[in-house]
Design a protein around this motif. Structure first.
Motif, short mmCIF file in Angstrom:
data_model
loop_
_atom_site.label_atom_id
_atom_site.label_comp_id
_atom_site.label_asym_id
_atom_site.label_seq_id
_atom_site.Cartn_x
_atom_site.Cartn_y
_atom_site.Cartn_z
N PHE A 135 0.84 -1.19 0.00
CA PHE A 135 0.00 0.00 0.00
C PHE A 135 0.87 1.24 0.00
N ASP A 136 0.39 2.31 -0.66
CA ASP A 136 1.14 3.56 -0.71
C ASP A 136 0.91 4.40 0.55
N ARG A 137 -0.23 4.28 1.16
CA ARG A 137 -0.55 5.07 2.35
C ARG A 137 -1.36 4.19 3.30
N SER A 138 -1.03 4.32 4.58
CA SER A 138 -1.78 3.55 5.58
C SER A 138 -2.67 4.50 6.39
N GLY A 139 -3.62 3.89 7.06
CA GLY A 139 -4.42 4.69 7.98
C GLY A 139 -3.64 4.97 9.26
N GLU A 140 -4.26 5.72 10.15
CA GLU A 140 -3.59 6.07 11.41
C GLU A 140 -3.46 4.84 12.29
N TRP A 141 -2.25 4.64 12.81
CA TRP A 141 -1.96 3.48 13.65
C TRP A 141 -1.43 3.99 14.98
N GLU A 142 -2.07 3.57 16.06
CA GLU A 142 -1.70 4.03 17.39
C GLU A 142 -0.79 3.00 18.05
N VAL A 143 0.38 3.50 18.50
CA VAL A 143 1.34 2.63 19.18
C VAL A 143 1.87 3.36 20.41
N CYS A 144 2.57 2.59 21.22
CA CYS A 144 3.21 3.17 22.40
C CYS A 144 4.65 3.49 22.03
N LEU A 145 5.00 4.78 22.02
CA LEU A 145 6.35 5.22 21.67
C LEU A 145 7.21 5.24 22.92
N GLN A 146 8.42 4.66 22.79
CA GLN A 146 9.32 4.56 23.94
C GLN A 146 10.53 5.46 23.70
N PRO A 147 10.47 6.73 24.14
CA PRO A 147 11.63 7.61 23.94
C PRO A 147 12.79 7.20 24.85
N ARG A 148 13.96 7.73 24.54
CA ARG A 148 15.14 7.39 25.32
C ARG A 148 15.01 8.01 26.71
N GLU A 149 15.13 7.13 27.73
CA GLU A 149 15.15 7.54 29.13
C GLU A 149 13.86 8.25 29.56
N LYS A 150 12.77 7.94 28.91
CA LYS A 150 11.48 8.52 29.29
C LYS A 150 10.41 7.44 29.32
N VAL A 151 9.25 7.81 29.88
CA VAL A 151 8.14 6.88 29.99
C VAL A 151 7.43 6.76 28.65
N CYS A 152 7.01 5.57 28.34
CA CYS A 152 6.30 5.30 27.09
C CYS A 152 5.00 6.10 27.04
N ASP A 154 1.57 7.37 24.14
CA ASP A 154 0.84 6.99 22.93
C ASP A 154 1.07 8.01 21.82
N VAL A 155 1.32 7.49 20.59
CA VAL A 155 1.42 8.33 19.39
C VAL A 155 0.60 7.69 18.29
N ALA A 156 0.22 8.54 17.32
CA ALA A 156 -0.48 8.06 16.13
C ALA A 156 0.48 8.15 14.95
N LEU A 157 0.68 7.05 14.22
CA LEU A 157 1.60 7.00 13.08
C LEU A 157 0.81 6.96 11.78
N THR A 158 1.21 7.82 10.86
CA THR A 158 0.66 7.78 9.49
C THR A 158 1.86 7.60 8.55
N VAL A 159 1.82 6.62 7.63
CA VAL A 159 2.98 6.25 6.80
C VAL A 159 2.62 6.36 5.32
N VAL A 160 3.55 6.93 4.53
CA VAL A 160 3.42 7.00 3.06
C VAL A 160 4.61 6.25 2.46
N THR A 161 4.33 5.37 1.50
CA THR A 161 5.38 4.58 0.84
C THR A 161 5.91 5.34 -0.38
N VAL A 162 7.24 5.51 -0.47
CA VAL A 162 7.89 6.17 -1.62
C VAL A 162 8.36 5.08 -2.58
N ARG A 163 7.98 5.21 -3.86
CA ARG A 163 8.35 4.20 -4.87
C ARG A 163 9.18 4.84 -5.97
N ASP A 164 10.02 3.99 -6.69
CA ASP A 164 10.81 4.48 -7.83
C ASP A 164 9.97 4.42 -9.09
#
Length: 761
Positions: A135-152, A154-164
């Motif tokens: 797929f070239d584009r996905s819907g919003e996906w909610e995950v738990c983001l774990q930053p360095r030395e911080k508490v996890c 929630d973030v929403a990820l939206t992804v676009v696929t780049v093709r040649d």
């Protein structure tokens, strides 16, 4: 014009110049013309090349601006942006992404993005990468983001696929948005929604409960009939509040439930519950259910009845099969801490389990029901009391008129003609007997009045019961002899003394004996026994008379109650004697009870009185003077005051026959003149008189005495016989209060002892 078009145009010009140079001189154009034409073509090409170069430069400038704008947007965007390869390795990151991940950009490049994803979402992340290949584009996906030395978080990820140019994925562009605050708001919104839903449900339930209780109140007050009220209580709860309901009310103060009201959603269930109660009654000392609630006055709630609990309480397998209750409540019927009974609410449905909210409503219903039941009971008691009162008044009228008829009849007979001595003696005996009967009736009524007001007085001292019982037997002897009733007695001489009022105790025994003689037919037998039982003296009076029915036996000691109150009854009386007996015995810290096998089988009355312990006792005495011997009235000056001429003449005659010098007057004014004129020893005055009463007289006499220093002995002789009148007479200044009618000997004795007491003082 783009670069490809310019290249193609230059190639076309080259070919044209080449063809011109290859032409032969023989052709129509000269070399010079060919050169000129080629030059012109070249000039045109140069001009077009210049234009194309300018266009390319302008495009390059625009592209650079767009690239710079993109970099600014990329780096300074509020949301995090990442560029990764198709395996999730970070190639580029903006400033917001570095802040979210808490790491500098130079340390972020070439890091796998999965290292910043919460451990719980790793597998989901790898699955997500695989899907992005297609797929070239996905819907919003909610995950738990774990930053360095911080508490996890929630973030929403939206992804676009780049093709040649071949359509193959070469990179992934990630947009990361912090949604932790949004999650908080969503949770708050959900909580608010849940609270609103709960509040709505609670409001609906409260409205339902309010409507139910309002309807309950309306139904409960709609009738004052006792059984109707009980049935209404049961029907209210079924099926709205319970599958079945049992209303148990304590009858006649017995701590058992004899006649419960049962309501069920189906007649078959009602029959089943009744069968359960009859075949498997709950013990009165049980530590659960109605018996416990009745003892403690506290409700019982069982939200979920376990199968193991049913096994413990079941008597047998059959009983267990009948128990189909899933949840139940038992609440007390209380009115001002007075226990009327209990209500059981039971649910047999698996989905209905009672809660504390249900218990609160059950208690409210029980409280309203208790007031309705009490009102119904009071109404029934009032009706019964009114009926008894009417019967009593009719009996009083009859009992007072009957002896009065005999007395007036014989008086008129004697007055109209001269009779022989035997007839006259019979007439006087009849008049005396009926007068004494009237006096006894009046004394019983006054005793009941004193009992109701709590004003019965006792002269407590150590007494022996044998002389008291013998005196009572002697009193009823004439009546028993007339009816040929044998009175037998058996006294245990070892029975000790008791603390009591001898006169009142004789009244107790006399009442029991007179009842036994009255209700025993001619030729019957009455037995009196005295013995010691434990630390009590026990007096039993048994007869072979008409007996007492089982229905009337519990009411035998109630006031104004008679087994037969009809106009065809065979025995006279007011129905007060046994009530007086019961109260006097209780005042002596004793008990009295009756036993009878039924009508026609006689009755036995038993009195238990506590014996005096073998140590010194402090005698309790009344404050007024007691007289117990006779003294002549020779030489005494006595003033008699009474507005009734017959009574005045009778009192004067009695006192004069005992040697006194009597002055009789009819008013307070005449009495005050006599007090001044005569040197009086005793004043005998009525209380109720016109214009001024006896209280006024004695107060004025005492006021005169205060000046003279001498004090006259004063006797109040009146028909006002209540304890209240006695107290007022003594407070006003009289020494003794006597109630009419009075025996002549008693009057003389009182006056004599009054004077004797004053001389000794």
């Amino acid at each position: 014009m783009n670069v490809d078009q310019l290249t193609q145009q230059i190639e076309d010009l080259r070919l044209r110049v080449t063809r011109l140079l290859q032409r032969t001189p023989t052709e129509s154009h000269s070399q010079q013309e060919l050169t000129k034409e080629a030059f012109e073509e070249l000039q045109i090409a140069l001009e077009e090349l210049k234009v194309a170069s300018e266009e390319i430069e302008a495009t390059r400038t625009a592209v650079e601006k767009e690239r710079q704008r993109y970099q600014e947007l990329f780096h300074y965007a509020p949301d995090g942006y990442l560029v990764t390869d198709i395996y999730g390795i970070i190639l580029e990151a903006n400033h917001a992404a570095t802040v979210l991940l808490n790491i500098l950009e130079r340390f972020l490049i070439r890091k796998p993005l999965v290292s910043f994803i919460g451990q719980s979402d790793h597998q989901a992340f790898f699955d997500y990468l695989t899907k992005l290949q297609q797929f070239d584009r996905s819907g919003e996906w909610e995950v738990c983001l774990q930053p360095r030395e911080k508490v996890c978080f929630d973030v929403a990820l939206t992804v676009v696929t780049v093709r040649d140019e071949k359509g193959q994925p070469v990179a992934l562009r990630w947009l990361m948005r912090d949604i932790s605050q949004r999650r908080v708001l969503e949770l708050e919104r959900k909580q608010l929604f849940a609270n609103e839903q709960a509040a709505r449900i609670a409001a609906q339930a409260a409205e339902k409960r309010s409507n139910f209780l309002a309807e309950a109140s309306r139904i409960l007050v709609s009738s004052l009939d006792y059984r109707t009220t009980l049935n209404s209580v049961g029907q209210l709860a079924v099926p709205t509040f319970a599958d079945w309901c049992i209303v148990d009310v304590v009858e006649n103060n017995f701590p058992v439930f004899s006649n419960p009201v049962i309501a069920a959603s189906e007649p078959a269930k009602e029959a089943l519950i009744r069968e359960l109660q009859q075949r498997y009654p709950i013990p009165v000392d049980a530590d659960y259910g109605p018996p416990k609630v009745l003892r403690t006055a506290k409700p019982e709630l069982v939200t979920n009845i376990l199968e193991s609990s049913l096994h413990k309480k079941a008597w047998n397998e059959q009983h267990l099969s009948l128990l189909q209750v899933k949840s139940y409540m038992v609440v007390p019927l209380l009115v001002r801490k007075h226990k009327l009974g209990t209500i059981v609410f039971a649910s047999a449905q698996p989905g209905r389990h009672y809660t504390l909210v249900d218990l609160a409503m059950a208690e409210e219903l029980a409280q309203r029901a208790a007031f309705a039941i009490e009102n119904a009971q009071l109404y029934r008691q009032a009706q019964e009391a009114n009926r008894i009162k009417e019967e009593f008044l009719a009996i009083v009228s009859h009992e007072l008129r009957t002896p009065l008829n005999s007395m007036l009849g014989w008086v008129q007979v004697i007055r109209n003609r001269k009779w022989d001595e035997a007839t006259t003696s019979k007439a006087l005996a009849t008049i005396e007997r009926n007068a004494k009967l009237q006096r006894k009736l009046i004394e019983d009524i006054l005793d009941i009045s004193r009992i109701v007001q709590g004003q019965v007085r006792l002269n407590i001292r150590k007494v022996n019961l044998i002389p008291i019982i013998q005196s009572a037997i002697e009193t009823v002897h004439p009546t028993s002899e007339i009816k040929d009733i044998q009175v037998e007695y058996n006294f245990d001489s070892s029975v000790g003394q008791i603390m009591g009022d001898a006169e009142r105790l004789q009244q107790v025994v006399w009442n029991l004996l007179s009842n036994a003689v009255k209700f025993t037919p001619s030729g019957g037998r009455v037995e009196v026994n005295l013995q010691q039982v434990n630390s009590n003296a026990q007096i039993t009076v048994s007869d072979t008379g008409k007996g007492i029915s089982a229905d009337f036996l519990p009411c035998i000691f109630e006031r104004f109650r008679q087994a037969d109150s009809t106009t065809t009854r065979a025995d006279s009386g007011l129905g007060l004697g046994l009530a007086i007996v019961n109260h006097l015995v209780e005042m002596h810290s004793g008990t009295v009870y009756a036993v009878s096998k039924g009508e026609g089988q006689g009755a036995t009355f038993t009195v238990l009185l506590p014996l005096v312990e073998p140590q010194a006792e402090q005698l309790i005495k009344e404050s007024e003077v007691k007289v117990d011997n006779f003294s002549p009235l020779d030489g005494l000056q006595i003033l008699v005051v009474d507005d009734n001429a017959d009574t005045r003449e009778l009192i004067a005659f009695i006192l004069e026959q005992s040697g006194a010098q009597v002055t009789a007057v009819s008013s307070v004014g005449e009495a005050l003149e006599a007090v001044v004129r005569l040197k009086l020893d005793v004043l005998v005055s009525d209380i109720g008189m016109p214009d001024e009463d006896g209280y006024s007289l004695i107060r004025k006499v005492r006021a005169q005495e205060a000046e003279q220093g001498e004090k006259i002995r004063a006797v109040a002789l009146t028909a006002f016989a209540r304890d209240e009148e006695r107290r007022l007479a003594l407070q006003a200044g009289f020494h003794v209060h006597l109630s009419k009618p009075i025996e002549p000997d008693e009057l003389v004795t009182v006056v004599a002892n009054l004077v004797k007491g004053s001389k000794q003082a």
